[in-house]
Design a protein around this motif. Sequence first.
Motif, PDB file in Angstrom:
ATOM      1  N   THR A   1       0.813  -1.213   0.000  1.00  0.00           N
ATOM      2  CA  THR A   1       0.000   0.000   0.000  1.00  0.00           C
ATOM      3  C   THR A   1       0.846   1.262   0.000  1.00  0.00           C
ATOM      4  OG1 THR A   1      -1.770  -1.166   1.193  1.00  0.00           O
ATOM      5  CG2 THR A   1      -1.858   1.232   1.174  1.00  0.00           C
ATOM      6  N   TYR A   2       1.903   1.290   0.814  1.00  0.00           N
ATOM      7  CA  TYR A   2       2.653   2.530   1.018  1.00  0.00           C
ATOM      8  C   TYR A   2       4.124   2.451   0.617  1.00  0.00           C
ATOM      9  CZ  TYR A   2      -1.519   3.571   3.709  1.00  0.00           C
ATOM     10  OH  TYR A   2      -2.814   3.768   4.093  1.00  0.00           O
ATOM     11  N   GLY A   3       4.571   1.290   0.173  1.00  0.00           N
ATOM     12  CA  GLY A   3       5.957   1.149  -0.240  1.00  0.00           C
ATOM     13  C   GLY A   3       6.822   0.538   0.846  1.00  0.00           C
ATOM     14  N   GLU A   4       7.973   0.040   0.423  1.00  0.00           N
ATOM     15  CA  GLU A   4       8.872  -0.661   1.335  1.00  0.00           C
ATOM     16  C   GLU A   4       9.350   0.227   2.476  1.00  0.00           C
ATOM     17  OE1 GLU A   4      10.566  -4.053   2.696  1.00  0.00           O
ATOM     18  OE2 GLU A   4       9.287  -3.860   0.907  1.00  0.00           O
ATOM     19  N   HIS A   5       9.375   1.526   2.249  1.00  0.00           N
ATOM     20  CA  HIS A   5       9.839   2.471   3.273  1.00  0.00           C
ATOM     21  C   HIS A   5       9.007   2.369   4.553  1.00  0.00           C
ATOM     22  CE1 HIS A   5      12.016   6.045   4.593  1.00  0.00           C
ATOM     23  NE2 HIS A   5      10.877   6.606   4.941  1.00  0.00           N
ATOM     24  N   PHE A   6       7.730   1.963   4.401  1.00  0.00           N
ATOM     25  CA  PHE A   6       6.836   1.880   5.555  1.00  0.00           C
ATOM     26  C   PHE A   6       6.491   0.440   5.927  1.00  0.00           C
ATOM     27  CE2 PHE A   6       6.156   6.089   3.734  1.00  0.00           C
ATOM     28  CZ  PHE A   6       6.360   6.879   4.861  1.00  0.00           C
ATOM     29  N   SER A   7       7.267  -0.499   5.439  1.00  0.00           N
ATOM     30  CA  SER A   7       6.995  -1.908   5.723  1.00  0.00           C
ATOM     31  C   SER A   7       7.163  -2.243   7.203  1.00  0.00           C
ATOM     32  CB  SER A   7       7.903  -2.806   4.879  1.00  0.00           C
ATOM     33  OG  SER A   7       9.268  -2.568   5.182  1.00  0.00           O
ATOM     34  N   PHE A   8       7.945  -1.445   7.934  1.00  0.00           N
ATOM     35  CA  PHE A   8       8.158  -1.705   9.367  1.00  0.00           C
ATOM     36  C   PHE A   8       6.861  -1.616  10.163  1.00  0.00           C
ATOM     37  CE2 PHE A   8       8.406   2.870   9.031  1.00  0.00           C
ATOM     38  CZ  PHE A   8       7.829   3.331  10.210  1.00  0.00           C
ATOM     39  N   LEU A   9       5.859  -0.917   9.633  1.00  0.00           N
ATOM     40  CA  LEU A   9       4.582  -0.805  10.343  1.00  0.00           C
ATOM     41  C   LEU A   9       3.841  -2.140  10.392  1.00  0.00           C
ATOM     42  CD1 LEU A   9       3.294   2.620   8.931  1.00  0.00           C
ATOM     43  CD2 LEU A   9       4.270   2.181  11.201  1.00  0.00           C
ATOM     44  N   GLN A  10       4.244  -3.061   9.525  1.00  0.00           N
ATOM     45  CA  GLN A  10       3.590  -4.372   9.479  1.00  0.00           C
ATOM     46  C   GLN A  10       3.662  -5.084  10.827  1.00  0.00           C
ATOM     47  OE1 GLN A  10       2.434  -5.232   6.208  1.00  0.00           O
ATOM     48  NE2 GLN A  10       1.116  -6.601   7.363  1.00  0.00           N
ATOM     49  N   SER A  11       4.767  -4.931  11.518  1.00  0.00           N
ATOM     50  CA  SER A  11       4.964  -5.647  12.783  1.00  0.00           C
ATOM     51  C   SER A  11       4.912  -4.727  14.002  1.00  0.00           C
ATOM     52  CB  SER A  11       6.319  -6.364  12.760  1.00  0.00           C
ATOM     53  OG  SER A  11       7.376  -5.451  12.540  1.00  0.00           O
ATOM     54  N   GLN A  12       4.579  -3.461  13.789  1.00  0.00           N
ATOM     55  CA  GLN A  12       4.560  -2.515  14.907  1.00  0.00           C
ATOM     56  C   GLN A  12       3.152  -2.356  15.461  1.00  0.00           C
ATOM     57  OE1 GLN A  12       6.888   1.038  14.400  1.00  0.00           O
ATOM     58  NE2 GLN A  12       5.594   2.245  15.769  1.00  0.00           N
ATOM     59  N   LYS A  13       3.049  -2.391  16.784  1.00  0.00           N
ATOM     60  CA  LYS A  13       1.757  -2.203  17.435  1.00  0.00           C
ATOM     61  C   LYS A  13       1.409  -0.719  17.491  1.00  0.00           C
ATOM     62  CE  LYS A  13      -0.790  -3.300  21.663  1.00  0.00           C
ATOM     63  NZ  LYS A  13      -0.728  -3.921  23.009  1.00  0.00           N
ATOM     64  N   PRO A  14       0.150  -0.352  17.205  1.00  0.00           N
ATOM     65  CA  PRO A  14      -0.235   1.054  17.280  1.00  0.00           C
ATOM     66  C   PRO A  14      -0.075   1.621  18.694  1.00  0.00           C
ATOM     67  CG  PRO A  14      -1.925  -0.235  16.167  1.00  0.00           C
ATOM     68  CD  PRO A  14      -0.970  -1.211  16.775  1.00  0.00           C
ATOM     69  N   SER A  15       0.241   2.907  18.767  1.00  0.00           N
ATOM     70  CA  SER A  15       0.290   3.596  20.058  1.00  0.00           C
ATOM     71  C   SER A  15      -1.103   3.911  20.570  1.00  0.00           C
ATOM     72  CB  SER A  15       1.084   4.904  19.922  1.00  0.00           C
ATOM     73  OG  SER A  15       2.393   4.660  19.502  1.00  0.00           O
ATOM     74  N   SER A  16      -2.028   4.161  19.635  1.00  0.00           N
ATOM     75  CA  SER A  16      -3.409   4.487  20.000  1.00  0.00           C
ATOM     76  C   SER A  16      -4.302   4.290  18.788  1.00  0.00           C
ATOM     77  CB  SER A  16      -3.515   5.925  20.505  1.00  0.00           C
ATOM     78  OG  SER A  16      -3.044   6.835  19.516  1.00  0.00           O
ATOM     79  N   ILE A  17      -5.596   4.115  19.055  1.00  0.00           N
ATOM     80  CA  ILE A  17      -6.596   3.972  17.996  1.00  0.00           C
ATOM     81  C   ILE A  17      -7.843   4.746  18.415  1.00  0.00           C
ATOM     82  CG2 ILE A  17      -8.054   2.383  16.685  1.00  0.00           C
ATOM     83  CD1 ILE A  17      -5.913   0.283  17.023  1.00  0.00           C
ATOM     84  N   PHE A  18      -8.336   5.598  17.515  1.00  0.00           N
ATOM     85  CA  PHE A  18      -9.482   6.437  17.833  1.00  0.00           C
ATOM     86  C   PHE A  18     -10.577   6.276  16.780  1.00  0.00           C
ATOM     87  CE2 PHE A  18      -5.769   9.231  19.212  1.00  0.00           C
ATOM     88  CZ  PHE A  18      -5.796   8.771  20.521  1.00  0.00           C
ATOM     89  N   LEU A  19     -11.815   6.481  17.208  1.00  0.00           N
ATOM     90  CA  LEU A  19     -12.956   6.588  16.301  1.00  0.00           C
ATOM     91  C   LEU A  19     -13.654   7.909  16.598  1.00  0.00           C
ATOM     92  CD1 LEU A  19     -14.960   5.566  14.176  1.00  0.00           C
ATOM     93  CD2 LEU A  19     -16.158   4.318  16.004  1.00  0.00           C
ATOM     94  N   LEU A  20     -13.565   8.846  15.669  1.00  0.00           N
ATOM     95  CA  LEU A  20     -14.151  10.171  15.840  1.00  0.00           C
ATOM     96  C   LEU A  20     -15.396  10.314  14.988  1.00  0.00           C
ATOM     97  CD1 LEU A  20     -10.699  10.777  15.781  1.00  0.00           C
ATOM     98  CD2 LEU A  20     -11.730  12.689  17.002  1.00  0.00           C
ATOM     99  N   GLU A  21     -16.364  11.081  15.495  1.00  0.00           N
ATOM    100  CA  GLU A  21     -17.614  11.264  14.764  1.00  0.00           C
ATOM    101  C   GLU A  21     -17.415  12.127  13.529  1.00  0.00           C
ATOM    102  OE1 GLU A  21     -21.120  11.384  13.065  1.00  0.00           O
ATOM    103  OE2 GLU A  21     -20.570   9.994  14.666  1.00  0.00           O
ATOM    104  N   GLY A  22     -16.623  13.203  13.625  1.00  0.00           N
ATOM    105  CA  GLY A  22     -16.449  14.115  12.510  1.00  0.00           C
ATOM    106  C   GLY A  22     -17.530  15.181  12.475  1.00  0.00           C
ATOM    107  N   SER A  23     -17.625  15.907  11.367  1.00  0.00           N
ATOM    108  CA  SER A  23     -18.521  17.061  11.267  1.00  0.00           C
ATOM    109  C   SER A  23     -18.523  17.572   9.835  1.00  0.00           C
ATOM    110  CB  SER A  23     -18.028  18.180  12.186  1.00  0.00           C
ATOM    111  OG  SER A  23     -16.791  18.702  11.696  1.00  0.00           O
TER     112      SER A  23
END
Length: 232
Positions: A198-220
């Motif tokens: 999706t984003y290229g090999e430069h960001f492949s490290f995210l495959q094994s990294q746990k998120p720091s936080s996850i949010f669901l916002l309503e928006g506007s």
Amino acid sequence: MSFLKAEWRKLVMINYEVNTEVLKEYIPKGTELDFYENKCYISVVGFMFLNTKLLGVKIPFHVNFEEVNLRFYVKREGKRGVVFIKEIVPKPAITFVANTIYKENYQTLPIKHSWLEKDDKFKMSYQWKINRNWNSISVESLPKLVAIEPNTEIEFIAEHYWGYAKDKNGTTEYEVKHPTWGYYPVTDYIIDVDFSATYGEHFSFLQSQKPSSIFLLEGSEISVENKTVESS
């Protein structure tokens, strides 16, 4: 007149702490990385564009659609903004306008979403198809909308009101106007993303990294104002 008016709704924000070196080549001239408690963040964000108007006009078949983007956070002369590494949408005309006028990095891919309200929880998911495979980000949350508290991580992630992009003549700057959003507390999540595809090999490290936080916002309702090009 605003360049674009729409609603941004049901924003899923998946946030990772990253080394600043990862983003160095993407920083537009005249901006600098923005930090929360000395931490540098990158986010995968999925959301709905609804009731979209371009220069006050609804374009047929381009009124309601999904977007998934990868972004990080910068500041310039006291303005807190975002830089988009890639923005995925389902319509090629959107990609053409955004890439041509705002110098963004849009890509057209098959994309869909699901929003379910069941019992005492919400379920929101965004999916996009690349290399014949479907990727997805999904969250479950409590149904009660909560106000964002000042000086929190969620405020930092959500409350950026400027967009910046590299331009051959300097840096494109534009304002995004919206009120402060509320959020639904996330109770569970699933991330099924091929980051390299999706984003290229430069960001492949995210495959094994746990998120720091996850949010669901309503928006506007939001408005995107006309761009300027800053030479410094």
